[in-house]
Scaffold this motif. Structure first.
Motif, PDB file in Angstrom:
ATOM      1  N   ILE A 142      -5.712   5.906   2.367  1.00 45.61           N
ATOM      2  CA  ILE A 142      -5.142   5.187   1.225  1.00 45.61           C
ATOM      3  C   ILE A 142      -4.289   4.068   1.798  1.00 45.61           C
ATOM      4  CG2 ILE A 142      -3.544   5.289  -0.734  1.00 45.61           C
ATOM      5  CD1 ILE A 142      -5.960   6.872  -1.384  1.00 45.61           C
ATOM      6  N   GLU A 143      -4.581   2.838   1.395  1.00 44.85           N
ATOM      7  CA  GLU A 143      -3.786   1.683   1.829  1.00 44.85           C
ATOM      8  C   GLU A 143      -2.859   1.300   0.683  1.00 44.85           C
ATOM      9  OE1 GLU A 143      -5.439  -1.735   4.270  1.00 44.85           O
ATOM     10  OE2 GLU A 143      -5.136  -2.666   2.292  1.00 44.85           O
ATOM     11  N   ILE A 144      -1.587   1.201   0.989  1.00 45.26           N
ATOM     12  CA  ILE A 144      -0.577   0.894  -0.027  1.00 45.26           C
ATOM     13  C   ILE A 144       0.144  -0.384   0.394  1.00 45.26           C
ATOM     14  CG2 ILE A 144       1.477   1.706  -1.239  1.00 45.26           C
ATOM     15  CD1 ILE A 144       0.571   4.588  -0.376  1.00 45.26           C
ATOM     16  N   THR A 145       0.103  -1.380  -0.470  1.00 42.47           N
ATOM     17  CA  THR A 145       0.846  -2.622  -0.236  1.00 42.47           C
ATOM     18  C   THR A 145       2.014  -2.638  -1.206  1.00 42.47           C
ATOM     19  OG1 THR A 145      -1.146  -3.775   0.470  1.00 42.47           O
ATOM     20  CG2 THR A 145       0.730  -5.141  -0.180  1.00 42.47           C
ATOM     21  N   MET A 146       3.215  -2.749  -0.641  1.00 45.85           N
ATOM     22  CA  MET A 146       4.438  -2.713  -1.445  1.00 45.85           C
ATOM     23  C   MET A 146       5.177  -4.035  -1.319  1.00 45.85           C
ATOM     24  SD  MET A 146       5.873   0.928  -0.049  1.00 45.85           S
ATOM     25  CE  MET A 146       5.192   0.759   1.594  1.00 45.85           C
ATOM     26  N   VAL A 147       5.688  -4.531  -2.431  1.00 46.59           N
ATOM     27  CA  VAL A 147       6.586  -5.669  -2.405  1.00 46.59           C
ATOM     28  C   VAL A 147       7.949  -5.132  -2.818  1.00 46.59           C
ATOM     29  CG1 VAL A 147       7.113  -7.965  -3.298  1.00 46.59           C
ATOM     30  CG2 VAL A 147       4.722  -7.265  -2.989  1.00 46.59           C
ATOM     31  N   MET A 148       8.867  -5.161  -1.858  1.00 45.06           N
ATOM     32  CA  MET A 148      10.183  -4.584  -2.096  1.00 45.06           C
ATOM     33  C   MET A 148      11.028  -5.529  -2.960  1.00 45.06           C
ATOM     34  SD  MET A 148       9.338  -1.977  -0.439  1.00 45.06           S
ATOM     35  CE  MET A 148      10.783  -0.957  -0.572  1.00 45.06           C
ATOM     36  N   LYS A 149      12.145  -5.050  -3.417  1.00 42.38           N
ATOM     37  CA  LYS A 149      13.057  -5.821  -4.267  1.00 42.38           C
ATOM     38  C   LYS A 149      13.484  -7.126  -3.589  1.00 42.38           C
ATOM     39  CE  LYS A 149      17.422  -5.307  -6.716  1.00 42.38           C
ATOM     40  NZ  LYS A 149      18.569  -4.442  -6.941  1.00 42.38           N
ATOM     41  N   THR A 150      13.568  -7.107  -2.251  1.00 49.04           N
ATOM     42  CA  THR A 150      13.978  -8.286  -1.494  1.00 49.04           C
ATOM     43  C   THR A 150      12.873  -9.336  -1.388  1.00 49.04           C
ATOM     44  OG1 THR A 150      13.239  -7.260   0.561  1.00 49.04           O
ATOM     45  CG2 THR A 150      15.556  -6.942  -0.066  1.00 49.04           C
ATOM     46  N   GLY A 151      11.656  -8.978  -1.828  1.00 47.53           N
ATOM     47  CA  GLY A 151      10.521  -9.890  -1.731  1.00 47.53           C
ATOM     48  C   GLY A 151       9.663  -9.643  -0.497  1.00 47.53           C
ATOM     49  N   GLU A 152      10.135  -8.770   0.390  1.00 52.91           N
ATOM     50  CA  GLU A 152       9.368  -8.457   1.593  1.00 52.91           C
ATOM     51  C   GLU A 152       8.153  -7.614   1.213  1.00 52.91           C
ATOM     52  OE1 GLU A 152      11.965  -6.403   4.231  1.00 52.91           O
ATOM     53  OE2 GLU A 152      13.230  -8.150   4.574  1.00 52.91           O
ATOM     54  N   SER A 153       7.016  -7.936   1.822  1.00 52.89           N
ATOM     55  CA  SER A 153       5.786  -7.198   1.572  1.00 52.89           C
ATOM     56  C   SER A 153       5.450  -6.345   2.796  1.00 52.89           C
ATOM     57  CB  SER A 153       4.648  -8.179   1.288  1.00 52.89           C
ATOM     58  OG  SER A 153       3.448  -7.484   1.072  1.00 52.89           O
ATOM     59  N   HIS A 154       5.080  -5.098   2.548  1.00 55.39           N
ATOM     60  CA  HIS A 154       4.700  -4.168   3.617  1.00 55.39           C
ATOM     61  C   HIS A 154       3.404  -3.482   3.203  1.00 55.39           C
ATOM     62  CE1 HIS A 154       8.728  -4.390   5.436  1.00 55.39           C
ATOM     63  NE2 HIS A 154       9.205  -4.290   4.214  1.00 55.39           N
ATOM     64  N   THR A 155       2.530  -3.274   4.164  1.00 61.37           N
ATOM     65  CA  THR A 155       1.309  -2.522   3.915  1.00 61.37           C
ATOM     66  C   THR A 155       1.273  -1.336   4.873  1.00 61.37           C
ATOM     67  OG1 THR A 155       0.118  -4.486   3.189  1.00 61.37           O
ATOM     68  CG2 THR A 155      -1.218  -2.601   3.864  1.00 61.37           C
ATOM     69  N   ILE A 156       1.022  -0.172   4.313  1.00 58.28           N
ATOM     70  CA  ILE A 156       0.886   1.036   5.122  1.00 58.28           C
ATOM     71  C   ILE A 156      -0.458   1.677   4.799  1.00 58.28           C
ATOM     72  CG2 ILE A 156       3.369   1.470   5.249  1.00 58.28           C
ATOM     73  CD1 ILE A 156       2.952   3.704   3.146  1.00 58.28           C
ATOM     74  N   THR A 157      -0.967   2.433   5.733  1.00 56.70           N
ATOM     75  CA  THR A 157      -2.183   3.198   5.517  1.00 56.70           C
ATOM     76  C   THR A 157      -1.872   4.647   5.801  1.00 56.70           C
ATOM     77  OG1 THR A 157      -3.532   1.303   6.177  1.00 56.70           O
ATOM     78  CG2 THR A 157      -4.613   3.450   6.140  1.00 56.70           C
TER      79      THR A 157
END
Length: 166
Positions: A142-157
């Motif tokens: 499962i690949e999850i792309t998150m955009v945090m409150k600060t605007g930073e984007s992170h993708t985890i698998t």
């Protein structure tokens, strides 16, 4: 009073006041720079903590799956990407679905009976998160792309080891 560097008393007072003003200005500038560095480091730590908390949340939720067939991607109302995790209650045999999605600036969690419509507004707020997107690049991942409150984007698998969720 003895003369210091051949200055009159008035000139000496002006000199002392000038030295004090320069010292206070320098100290204030140094403290302002130090304070801004502390604030910047603190904000970076909070951002990293929010990301770490999100990874921990997703990992804990995924660990409850015993088989990859229990995890799928979907959308709420055709527009909000969601991760849906199915579980069978051992006592009642009822299948419950945990819907995880981002709505109105928060990562949300909503548990409902399988096949029931889920209202995005009725979920539980988990943590601030601007957006979350989910996809299955291959079975067991499962690949999850998150955009945090600060605007930073992170993708985890996240991997369900051997497709078994261990």
């Amino acid at each position: 009073m003895k003369k210091f560097m051949n200055l009159t008393e008035k000139q000496l007072h002006i000199f002392v006041i000038a030295v004090i003003v320069i010292a206070v200005t320098g100290l204030s500038t140094a403290l302002a720079i130090l304070g801004s560095n502390i604030y910047r480091n603190s904000a970076e730590n909070r951002s990293q903590q929010a990301f770490s908390d999100a990874v921990g949340f997703f990992t804990a939720e995924m660990r409850q799956c015993t088989d990859f067939s229990q995890a799928r991607t979907a959308s709420l109302g055709g527009k909000l990407p969601a991760l849906v995790l199915s579980r069978t209650d051992e006592t009642s045999g009822e299948v419950r679905e945990t819907w995880i999605y981002s709505n109105n600036g928060y990562l949300m969690k909503n548990i409902a009976a399988a096949g029931k419509n889920v209202d995005p507004e009725s979920g539980e707020k988990i943590m601030p998160m601007t957006a979350a997107d989910f996809r299955v690049p291959e079975p067991g991942l499962i690949e999850i792309t998150m955009v945090m409150k600060t605007g930073e984007s992170h993708t985890i698998t996240l991997s369900l080891a051997n497709g078994a969720g261990n």
